[in-house]
Design an enzyme around this catalytic site. Structure first.
Site, PDB file in Angstrom:
ATOM      1  N   TRP A   1      -7.674  -6.137  -0.014  1.00 20.40           N
ATOM      2  CA  TRP A   1      -8.340  -6.851   1.074  1.00 20.40           C
ATOM      3  C   TRP A   1      -7.386  -7.236   2.192  1.00 20.40           C
ATOM      4  O   TRP A   1      -7.822  -7.596   3.276  1.00 20.40           O
ATOM      5  CB  TRP A   1      -8.996  -8.120   0.532  1.00 20.40           C
ATOM      6  N   LYS A   2      -6.092  -7.215   1.926  1.00 26.26           N
ATOM      7  CA  LYS A   2      -5.087  -7.709   2.875  1.00 26.26           C
ATOM      8  C   LYS A   2      -5.426  -9.171   3.214  1.00 26.26           C
ATOM      9  O   LYS A   2      -5.855  -9.903   2.322  1.00 26.26           O
ATOM     10  CB  LYS A   2      -5.001  -6.798   4.103  1.00 26.26           C
TER      11      LYS A   2
ATOM     12  N   GLY B   1      -4.529   2.103   8.168  1.00 23.09           N
ATOM     13  CA  GLY B   1      -5.182   1.270   9.173  1.00 23.09           C
ATOM     14  C   GLY B   1      -5.411   1.937  10.514  1.00 23.09           C
ATOM     15  O   GLY B   1      -5.758   1.274  11.487  1.00 23.09           O
TER      16      GLY B   1
ATOM     17  N   GLU C   1       0.930   6.252   0.454  1.00 18.96           N
ATOM     18  CA  GLU C   1       0.281   5.773   1.678  1.00 18.96           C
ATOM     19  C   GLU C   1       1.103   6.217   2.883  1.00 18.96           C
ATOM     20  O   GLU C   1       2.101   5.597   3.236  1.00 18.96           O
ATOM     21  CB  GLU C   1       0.110   4.254   1.654  1.00 18.96           C
TER      22      GLU C   1
ATOM     23  N   GLY D   1      -8.200   0.124   1.824  1.00 19.40           N
ATOM     24  CA  GLY D   1      -8.020  -1.025   2.697  1.00 19.40           C
ATOM     25  C   GLY D   1      -9.334  -1.456   3.310  1.00 19.40           C
ATOM     26  O   GLY D   1     -10.127  -2.157   2.701  1.00 19.40           O
TER      27      GLY D   1
ATOM     28  N   HIS E   1       4.042  -2.394  -0.348  1.00 21.06           N
ATOM     29  CA  HIS E   1       3.108  -1.882   0.662  1.00 21.06           C
ATOM     30  C   HIS E   1       3.836  -1.727   1.996  1.00 21.06           C
ATOM     31  O   HIS E   1       4.727  -2.503   2.332  1.00 21.06           O
ATOM     32  CB  HIS E   1       1.922  -2.837   0.805  1.00 21.06           C
TER      33      HIS E   1
END
Length: 260
Positions: free
Chosen positions: A12-13, A181, A175, A241, A103
């Site tokens: 969820w960040k 994003g 990633e 994400g 991350h």
């Protein structure tokens, strides 16, 4: 060939709410009824207890499925004067099984070096948590054809500090920084190429680890591209994400993983 259970992990960040957690579990209870894929929710630390309570309250409804809880980060230290930090033992006490390590946003925004990432990897395992280790290259590195070099360096530091067998209890998430994003995902072929490299790299030091470790893809995964990504032989699910914040999209990704 190893039978690796797919995983869909929702990061969820710094987003989400207790209401989102409730919405997710309402849909899980009615539509998530098998264990062919593992589902992990990684909310902000402030919501871990809410998710833990929902897991407990929905235990009967979720019987037969695999829904777990994870954290987004942890300290490499066990305790002490580290204001704002959370230790592995604290996360374990909250009911976490997994924790995201390294991350790209942590590396880029908070200056986490590969050495710090390796220490956090060790801290997670010390307290019975399974690390989800993130590795990946920047856009310039890919353009310079340094993708494999960058990822090898990130993996090798963790191996040097923790040993190869530490990956017997770990997940890797590839990633690509240029996809995180941005709405721009790696193609299935690009993802497979890197995942195959990671698996081969680990197989060189331990064939067992290389064959059995789960490698997730993270970088603008959506219901429209997930089936093709998850169908790749070395892609074992996704680190999600933005789509993890939409209960309908996230459930769709879980369903796709279950049939991969």
């Amino acid at each position: 060939m190893a039978l690796r259970r797919p995983m869909v992990a929702g990061n969820w960040k710094m987003n989400g709410s207790a209401a989102l957690a409730q919405e997710l579990f309402k849909k899980f209870a009615s539509k998530l009824q098998n264990d062919s894929a593992e589902v992990v929710l990684c909310p902000p630390s402030i919501y871990l207890e809410s998710v833990r309570q929902l897991l407990e309250a929905n235990k009967e409804a979720l019987d037969g499925s695999l829904v777990r809880m994870g954290a987004q980060n942890l300290s490499q230290h066990d305790f002490g004067a580290y204001t704002g930090e959370v230790s592995g033992q604290m996360l374990k006490d909250c009911g976490c099984r997994y924790v995201i390590i390294g991350h790209s946003e942590r590396r880029r925004m908070y200056g986490e070096t590969s050495n710090i990432v390796a220490e956090k990897f060790a801290a997670a395992q010390k307290h019975g948590l399974t690390p989800i280790l993130c590795v990946g290259e920047s856009g310039p590195a890919r353009e310079a054809r340094r993708t494999f070099e960058v990822i090898a360096e990130e993996l090798d530091i963790v191996i040097q500090k923790n040993g190869t067998m530490a990956f017997d209890n770990a997940i890797i998430a590839y990633e690509p920084l240029w996809a995180v994003g941005t709405g721009k995902s790696a193609t299935p072929e690009q993802a497979q190429e890197v995942h195959a490299f990671i698996r081969k790299r680990l197989s060189e030091v331990s064939p067992f680890i290389g064959e059995n470790i789960r490698i997730l893809y993270g970088g603008s995964v959506t219901p429209s591209n997930a089936a093709d990504l998850f169908a790749q032989p070395d892609v074992d699910g996704g680190l999600i994400g933005g789509a993890s914040l939409n209960s309908t999209e996230f459930l769709s990704l879980c369903t796709i993983a279950m049939s991969a």
